[in-house]
Write a protein that holds these residues in place. Structure first.
Motif, PDB file in Angstrom:
ATOM      1  N   ILE A  62     -69.924  27.175 -48.043  1.00 29.50           N
ATOM      2  CA  ILE A  62     -69.042  26.674 -47.020  1.00 29.50           C
ATOM      3  C   ILE A  62     -69.913  26.333 -45.760  1.00 29.50           C
ATOM      4  N   SER A  63     -69.706  25.351 -45.156  1.00 33.08           N
ATOM      5  CA  SER A  63     -70.348  25.086 -43.954  1.00 33.08           C
ATOM      6  C   SER A  63     -69.224  24.188 -42.945  1.00 33.08           C
ATOM      7  N   ARG A  64     -69.459  24.062 -41.878  1.00 31.26           N
ATOM      8  CA  ARG A  64     -68.866  23.401 -41.232  1.00 31.26           C
ATOM      9  C   ARG A  64     -69.702  22.669 -39.827  1.00 31.26           C
ATOM     10  N   ASP A  65     -69.236  21.401 -39.408  1.00 30.32           N
ATOM     11  CA  ASP A  65     -69.786  20.848 -38.374  1.00 30.32           C
ATOM     12  C   ASP A  65     -68.579  20.221 -37.294  1.00 30.32           C
ATOM     13  N   ASN A  66     -68.440  21.175 -36.333  1.00 29.78           N
ATOM     14  CA  ASN A  66     -67.560  21.100 -35.390  1.00 29.78           C
ATOM     15  C   ASN A  66     -67.540  19.789 -34.528  1.00 29.78           C
ATOM     16  N   ALA A  67     -68.819  19.462 -34.504  1.00 25.57           N
ATOM     17  CA  ALA A  67     -68.963  18.172 -33.588  1.00 25.57           C
ATOM     18  C   ALA A  67     -68.406  16.845 -34.396  1.00 25.57           C
ATOM     19  N   LYS A  68     -68.539  16.759 -35.873  1.00 31.87           N
ATOM     20  CA  LYS A  68     -67.967  15.858 -36.555  1.00 31.87           C
ATOM     21  C   LYS A  68     -66.442  16.366 -37.040  1.00 31.87           C
ATOM     22  N   ASN A  69     -66.043  17.494 -36.906  1.00 32.86           N
ATOM     23  CA  ASN A  69     -64.611  17.794 -37.033  1.00 32.86           C
ATOM     24  C   ASN A  69     -64.618  18.018 -38.719  1.00 32.86           C
ATOM     25  N   THR A  70     -65.502  18.389 -39.071  1.00 32.54           N
ATOM     26  CA  THR A  70     -65.296  18.705 -40.845  1.00 32.54           C
ATOM     27  C   THR A  70     -65.842  19.676 -41.205  1.00 32.54           C
ATOM     28  N   VAL A  71     -65.389  20.417 -42.486  1.00 27.40           N
ATOM     29  CA  VAL A  71     -65.826  21.377 -43.163  1.00 27.40           C
ATOM     30  C   VAL A  71     -66.092  20.925 -44.496  1.00 27.40           C
ATOM     31  N   ALA A  72     -67.173  21.254 -44.998  1.00 27.80           N
ATOM     32  CA  ALA A  72     -67.794  21.213 -46.390  1.00 27.80           C
ATOM     33  C   ALA A  72     -67.766  22.254 -47.250  1.00 27.80           C
ATOM     34  N   LEU A  73     -67.533  21.869 -48.702  1.00 26.55           N
ATOM     35  CA  LEU A  73     -67.772  23.005 -49.710  1.00 26.55           C
ATOM     36  C   LEU A  73     -68.857  22.469 -50.602  1.00 26.55           C
ATOM     37  N   GLN A  74     -69.860  22.798 -50.787  1.00 28.63           N
ATOM     38  CA  GLN A  74     -70.915  22.446 -51.633  1.00 28.63           C
ATOM     39  C   GLN A  74     -70.767  23.322 -52.875  1.00 28.63           C
ATOM     40  N   MET A  75     -70.263  22.693 -54.199  1.00 33.19           N
ATOM     41  CA  MET A  75     -70.266  23.138 -55.242  1.00 33.19           C
ATOM     42  C   MET A  75     -71.438  23.004 -56.214  1.00 33.19           C
ATOM     43  N   ASN A  76     -72.046  23.993 -56.664  1.00 30.87           N
ATOM     44  CA  ASN A  76     -73.141  23.763 -57.558  1.00 30.87           C
ATOM     45  C   ASN A  76     -72.810  24.588 -58.913  1.00 30.87           C
ATOM     46  N   SER A  77     -73.696  24.253 -59.893  1.00 35.75           N
ATOM     47  CA  SER A  77     -73.463  24.832 -61.276  1.00 35.75           C
ATOM     48  C   SER A  77     -71.889  25.050 -61.680  1.00 35.75           C
ATOM     49  N   LEU A  78     -71.222  23.953 -61.476  1.00 38.11           N
ATOM     50  CA  LEU A  78     -69.914  24.011 -61.967  1.00 38.11           C
ATOM     51  C   LEU A  78     -69.534  24.172 -63.302  1.00 38.11           C
ATOM     52  N   ARG A  79     -68.543  24.908 -63.340  1.00 43.12           N
ATOM     53  CA  ARG A  79     -68.029  25.273 -64.804  1.00 43.12           C
ATOM     54  C   ARG A  79     -66.725  24.679 -65.268  1.00 43.12           C
ATOM     55  N   PRO A  80     -66.319  24.974 -66.281  1.00 41.41           N
ATOM     56  CA  PRO A  80     -65.085  24.320 -66.595  1.00 41.41           C
ATOM     57  C   PRO A  80     -63.842  24.968 -66.049  1.00 41.41           C
ATOM     58  N   GLU A  81     -64.283  26.185 -65.809  1.00 41.02           N
ATOM     59  CA  GLU A  81     -63.024  27.144 -65.154  1.00 41.02           C
ATOM     60  C   GLU A  81     -62.663  26.601 -63.703  1.00 41.02           C
ATOM     61  N   ASP A  82     -63.897  26.106 -63.208  1.00 38.82           N
ATOM     62  CA  ASP A  82     -63.831  25.579 -61.793  1.00 38.82           C
ATOM     63  C   ASP A  82     -62.627  24.299 -61.654  1.00 38.82           C
ATOM     64  N   THR A  83     -62.338  23.843 -62.579  1.00 37.21           N
ATOM     65  CA  THR A  83     -61.128  22.716 -62.708  1.00 37.21           C
ATOM     66  C   THR A  83     -59.976  23.326 -62.084  1.00 37.21           C
ATOM     67  N   ALA A  84     -59.686  22.321 -60.964  1.00 40.91           N
ATOM     68  CA  ALA A  84     -58.445  22.562 -60.130  1.00 40.91           C
ATOM     69  C   ALA A  84     -58.301  21.579 -59.045  1.00 40.91           C
ATOM     70  N   VAL A  85     -57.035  21.768 -58.595  1.00 36.61           N
ATOM     71  CA  VAL A  85     -56.982  20.645 -57.232  1.00 36.61           C
ATOM     72  C   VAL A  85     -57.506  21.567 -55.909  1.00 36.61           C
ATOM     73  N   TYR A  86     -58.354  21.092 -55.104  1.00 39.93           N
ATOM     74  CA  TYR A  86     -58.899  22.025 -54.160  1.00 39.93           C
ATOM     75  C   TYR A  86     -58.235  21.452 -53.024  1.00 39.93           C
ATOM     76  N   TYR A  87     -57.657  22.511 -52.111  1.00 45.96           N
ATOM     77  CA  TYR A  87     -57.270  22.229 -50.765  1.00 45.96           C
ATOM     78  C   TYR A  87     -58.085  22.979 -49.948  1.00 45.96           C
ATOM     79  N   CYS A  88     -57.948  22.242 -48.593  1.00 39.11           N
ATOM     80  CA  CYS A  88     -58.396  22.948 -47.240  1.00 39.11           C
ATOM     81  C   CYS A  88     -57.228  23.297 -46.547  1.00 39.11           C
ATOM     82  N   ALA A  89     -57.513  24.247 -45.726  1.00 37.72           N
ATOM     83  CA  ALA A  89     -56.313  24.899 -44.859  1.00 37.72           C
ATOM     84  C   ALA A  89     -56.891  25.544 -43.579  1.00 37.72           C
TER      85      ALA A  89
END
Length: 125
Positions: A69-96
């Motif tokens: 997870i990372s954020r760029d407050n100047a761009k008003n965004t937060v990112a989630l880099q997901m690597n080595s994804l697995r079938p069990e990672d399948t889902a709807v992803y939400y930010c809060a």
């Protein structure tokens, strides 16, 4: 407070995706941000969170070493880099977001009070 998650899609096992959470109508500077996911038939679970100044991050055990997870407050965004994804990672992803300097390692959805619409992540052949 409006949040919008994007970047989901279909990816093969072992692949990568980068999710983005964009804020509109407010600045993220004073908010801790969390990523959560919900698979069909399962409860929403915490994935990761980051403090308002990026000096602390937390990850669910299931994603440690694979997600960042990372954020760029100047761009008003937060990112989630997901690597080595697995079938069990399948889902709807939400930010809060929550008006707080810190976020808790418990990654409890109830700790966050502003939610964006989710983005679907599907890991499969």
């Amino acid at each position: 407070v409006q949040l919008q998650a994007s970047g989901g899609g279909l990816v093969h096992p072992g692949g990568s995706l980068r999710l983005s959470c964009a804020a509109s109508g407010f600045t993220l500077d004073y908010y801790a941000i969390g990523w959560f996911r919900q698979a069909p038939g399962k409860e929403r679970e915490g994935v990761s969170c980051i403090s308002s100044s990026s000096d602390s991050t937390y990850y669910a055990d299931s994603v440690k070493g694979r997600f960042t997870i990372s954020r760029d407050n100047a761009k008003n965004t937060v990112a989630l880099q997901m690597n080595s994804l697995r079938p069990e990672d399948t889902a709807v992803y939400y930010c809060a977001a929550v008006w707080s300097y810190y976020c808790s390692g418990y990654l409890a959805p109830s700790d966050f009070d502003s939610w964006g619409q989710g983005t679907q992540v599907t890991v499969g052949q």
